[in-house]
Scaffold this motif. Structure first.
Motif, PDB file in Angstrom:
ATOM      1  N   UNK A  34       0.788  -1.433   0.063  1.00 56.17           N
ATOM      2  CA  UNK A  34      -0.237   0.097  -0.183  1.00 56.17           C
ATOM      3  C   UNK A  34       0.834   0.574   0.168  1.00 56.17           C
ATOM      4  N   UNK A  35       2.026   1.128   0.872  1.00 56.61           N
ATOM      5  CA  UNK A  35       2.349   1.802   1.000  1.00 56.61           C
ATOM      6  C   UNK A  35       3.513   2.607  -0.786  1.00 56.61           C
ATOM      7  N   UNK A  36       3.862   1.559  -1.789  1.00 53.71           N
ATOM      8  CA  UNK A  36       4.401   1.594  -2.196  1.00 53.71           C
ATOM      9  C   UNK A  36       3.490   2.382  -3.694  1.00 53.71           C
ATOM     10  N   UNK A  37       2.233   1.787  -3.333  1.00 49.51           N
ATOM     11  CA  UNK A  37       1.234   2.537  -4.129  1.00 49.51           C
ATOM     12  C   UNK A  37       0.797   4.548  -4.013  1.00 49.51           C
ATOM     13  N   UNK A  38       0.899   4.713  -2.456  1.00 48.59           N
ATOM     14  CA  UNK A  38       0.336   5.757  -1.823  1.00 48.59           C
ATOM     15  C   UNK A  38       2.040   6.542  -3.129  1.00 48.59           C
ATOM     16  N   UNK A  39       2.793   5.850  -2.894  1.00 49.36           N
ATOM     17  CA  UNK A  39       4.415   6.775  -2.833  1.00 49.36           C
ATOM     18  C   UNK A  39       4.571   7.105  -4.612  1.00 49.36           C
ATOM     19  N   UNK A  40       3.891   5.789  -5.206  1.00 46.99           N
ATOM     20  CA  UNK A  40       3.712   6.313  -6.979  1.00 46.99           C
ATOM     21  C   UNK A  40       2.800   7.336  -6.905  1.00 46.99           C
ATOM     22  N   UNK A  41       1.874   6.903  -6.666  1.00 49.69           N
ATOM     23  CA  UNK A  41       0.782   8.230  -7.259  1.00 49.69           C
ATOM     24  C   UNK A  41       0.898   9.440  -6.637  1.00 49.69           C
ATOM     25  N   UNK A  42       1.551   9.840  -5.715  1.00 50.41           N
ATOM     26  CA  UNK A  42       1.547  10.604  -5.379  1.00 50.41           C
ATOM     27  C   UNK A  42       2.442  11.477  -4.905  1.00 50.41           C
ATOM     28  N   UNK A  64       4.808  -1.008 -10.399  1.00 43.07           N
ATOM     29  CA  UNK A  64       5.193  -2.725 -10.423  1.00 43.07           C
ATOM     30  C   UNK A  64       5.095  -2.507  -8.699  1.00 43.07           C
ATOM     31  N   UNK A  65       4.434  -3.448  -8.578  1.00 42.64           N
ATOM     32  CA  UNK A  65       5.232  -4.128  -6.919  1.00 42.64           C
ATOM     33  C   UNK A  65       6.685  -4.234  -6.869  1.00 42.64           C
TER      34      UNK A  65
END
Length: 220
Positions: A34-42, A64-65
């Motif tokens: 979830x943190x990677x997704x937040x980092x990527x999209x923000x 991509x994870x």
């Protein structure tokens, strides 16, 4: 869902430490995804892997994870949060019970203070250091990252975690307190990742500049 909860309760009753270790590792791994997704999209446009107009590199912009990072973060849950957290909450409860009556204001406040001033900073310091080294950064790079991120994360987290822990120590049985904390760590992982992703943001520099002023005063 009830069957899963009953199975978890049975595992916790028969193998408490092992269950805490496994559940912590899984939850911290999920939290990092979830943190990677937040980092990527923000992420700011200048921090993206390719410019927005570059259609040829479209795949580079897709989320991509990073499974290596997930493994590092998950292993932190396995190696530290699970075993240390299990004994921390158990022995903290035993220690405070000898001094204050359970569920009183002093009982809960003492637990929150001990967790906030002892376990919380240690957990944060080890997390930044472990993840940094696990991602292949040098010791010097990790030191700089910790100097940059530790105080902002500690101060901002200090506005949220006391409320979380008040409910934890007041209403949650000891055997479930680490699970309760780990569920909130799903969100906390996103927060810590956002802290790291901000790099040398101006609001971070405010914390470091304040620290430098204090250091200069101590030298005078």
């Amino acid at each position: 869902m009830r069957q899963l909860w009953r199975w978890y309760q049975q595992c916790l009753a028969t193998h408490p430490v092992r269950t805490q270790v496994v559940s912590s590792g899984i939850l911290w791994g999920l939290g990092d995804i979830g943190a990677q997704a937040v980092t990527h999209y923000s992420a700011r446009p200048d921090r993206r892997s390719s410019p927005p107009e570059d259609k040829d590199n479209k795949d580079n912009k897709e989320f991509k994870v990073d499974w290596k990072r997930v493994g590092v973060t998950s292993s932190f849950g396995f190696a530290f949060v699970g075993p240390v957290g299990h004994y921390w909450y158990e022995y903290l409860d035993r220690f405070i019970r000898r001094r204050f009556q359970p569920n009183t204001f002093k009982f809960v406040a003492s637990k929150v203070a001990a967790d906030g001033f002892l376990f919380g900073p240690l957990d944060l310091l080890l997390f930044f250091s472990y993840v940094g080294l696990g991602q292949g950064r040098s010791v010097e790079q990790v030191k700089e990252d910790v100097k940059r991120d530790f105080i902002p994360a500690l101060v901002l987290g200090g506005t949220i975690w006391p409320a979380v822990q008040i409910a934890n120590f007041r209403f949650i049985p000891v055997r479930y307190q680490l699970l309760y904390v780990n569920l909130f760590c799903l969100l906390d992982s996103c927060f810590l990742s956002w802290i790291e992703q901000q790099g040398d943001a101006s609001w971070k520099q405010w914390f470091t500049s304040f620290q430098k002023i204090e250091d200069q005063k101590s030298k005078v």
